[in-house]
Design a protein around this motif. Structure first.
Motif, short mmCIF file in Angstrom:
data_model
loop_
_atom_site.label_atom_id
_atom_site.label_comp_id
_atom_site.label_asym_id
_atom_site.label_seq_id
_atom_site.Cartn_x
_atom_site.Cartn_y
_atom_site.Cartn_z
N ILE A 145 0.87 -1.18 0.00
CA ILE A 145 0.00 0.00 0.00
C ILE A 145 0.91 1.22 0.00
O ILE A 145 1.56 1.53 1.00
CB ILE A 145 -0.94 -0.01 1.21
N ALA A 146 0.98 1.87 -1.16
CA ALA A 146 1.81 3.07 -1.31
C ALA A 146 0.96 4.27 -0.95
O ALA A 146 0.08 4.69 -1.71
CB ALA A 146 2.33 3.17 -2.74
N ALA A 147 1.19 4.82 0.24
CA ALA A 147 0.34 5.87 0.79
C ALA A 147 1.08 7.21 0.81
O ALA A 147 2.30 7.25 0.96
CB ALA A 147 -0.10 5.50 2.21
N LEU A 174 4.21 1.53 2.35
CA LEU A 174 5.33 2.40 1.99
C LEU A 174 4.81 3.83 1.90
O LEU A 174 3.89 4.11 1.12
CB LEU A 174 5.94 1.97 0.65
N THR A 175 5.37 4.72 2.70
CA THR A 175 4.83 6.08 2.79
C THR A 175 5.94 7.12 2.74
O THR A 175 7.13 6.80 2.78
CB THR A 175 4.03 6.25 4.11
N ALA A 176 5.51 8.37 2.67
CA ALA A 176 6.46 9.47 2.56
C ALA A 176 5.92 10.67 3.34
O ALA A 176 5.52 10.55 4.48
CB ALA A 176 6.71 9.82 1.09
N VAL A 215 8.94 4.51 5.96
CA VAL A 215 8.78 5.92 5.60
C VAL A 215 10.11 6.41 5.04
O VAL A 215 11.17 6.16 5.63
CB VAL A 215 8.40 6.76 6.83
N SER A 216 10.05 7.12 3.93
CA SER A 216 11.29 7.66 3.38
C SER A 216 11.01 8.95 2.63
O SER A 216 10.19 9.00 1.73
CB SER A 216 11.94 6.65 2.44
#
Length: 307
Positions: A144-146, A199-201, A228-229
């Motif tokens: 899940i790319a959030a 995977l988040t930002a 988180v990156s």
């Protein structure tokens, strides 16, 4: 001449971006800075003299067009300009790209005890699409790319800490936008959907979080990881306060120290990215958080769970 020079620069940038996209497969999603900081639909920028156009929704429509012209994505038949979508990578991986910006409610106190139009974060249509996609996915791993992390508190009003930009709103029972995550996490558990990774930002540092129901206020979900990156080329600051509603355990974090200060320029080297590798034989999911020098800061390998 100025107009020509500007168009020339734009065309050269456009050419470089398209050449990069031809050589390197890249999938994009958006957050807030394509429009303006912390925007939400219907927001009016009445107190900001930097903007002659005050409607954030109109600015967002223009930004969406520019986003798709520069970074083309497949158009959706019934909703032109839609950003959320699924991308499949064979039997091991499905990626669900979310849009936590376009369908959200107002950035307010975020403390409603029950769902309302203003507690929307994904919105009903996107939520049902995501649940169907996860349920029907045959891939081993469902990423899940959030846009934004789940358990980090991100204030809209940083000075007074009275309104929220993210869904996290402080420790305690779920409320406000957190209610959507309650629905989603409970659905994933009840439907026995294995191997979801977030995977988040958005925030300006890097971190690895393990969400443990045994440490959480709301406990009706299966444990999962969130990585988180950010950023790739922006000021670095942090860390954010954490919200215990879903029990995030900070397994790793890298951000400026108190001595270094905040909002450090890229020249300090605190720019981050993540690398994910799925082993073709074992289907182990290896995540490596790295800095701009490609130094491996933190690595974890996740074993797949098969029903």
């Amino acid at each position: 001449m100025d107009e020509f020079r500007g168009n020339y620069k734009y065309n050269m940038l456009d050419q470089h971006v398209r050449e990069f996209n031809r050589l390197v497969p890249v999938y994009y999603q958006w957050d807030d800075h394509e429009v303006t900081n912390n925007w939400y639909p219907g927001e009016m920028l009445l107190g900001d003299d930097r903007y002659t156009e005050k409607s954030a929704s109109l600015l967002a429509a223009r930004a969406n067009r520019a986003f798709r012209e520069m970074l083309p994505i497949t158009e959706h038949a019934s909703e032109p300009g839609r950003v959320y979508r699924k991308v499949s990578y064979g039997p091991s991986l499905d990626i669900f790209f979310l849009d936590m910006r376009t369908y959200r409610g107002t950035n307010d106190a975020n403390n409603s005890p029950s769902p309302t139009d203003n507690t929307d974060f994904l919105g009903r249509a996107q939520m049902e699409w995501l649940k169907r996609g996860l349920l029907n996915s045959k891939a081993t791993w469902k990423v899940i790319a959030a846009d934004m992390p789940i358990g980090m508190i991100v204030y809209d009003d940083w000075k007074n800490k009275s309104t929220f930009e993210n869904l996290a709103n402080g420790d305690g029972a779920p409320a406000g936008r957190e209610l959507e995550i309650v629905e989603l996490l409970r659905f994933i558990k009840n439907a026995k959907i294995n191997n979801t990774v977030w995977l988040t930002a958005d925030v300006h540092y890097t971190a690895a979080h393990y969400y443990d129901p045994n440490k959480a206020h709301f406990q009706d979900f299966e444990p999962f990881w969130e990585f988180v990156s950010g950023p790739l080329h922006a000021g670095t600051f942090g860390p954010n306060d954490m919200d215990n509603t879903f029990g995030p355990q900070v397994k790793f974090t890298k951000h400026p120290t108190e001595d270094q200060g905040i909002n450090l320029p890229p020249s300090y080297g605190l720019q981050f990215f993540g690398l994910v590798d799925i082993d073709a034989d074992t289907e182990q999911f290896r995540v490596s958080l790295r800095d701009v020098a490609d130094e491996e800061l933190y690595t974890v390998t996740l074993d797949p769970v098969y029903s």
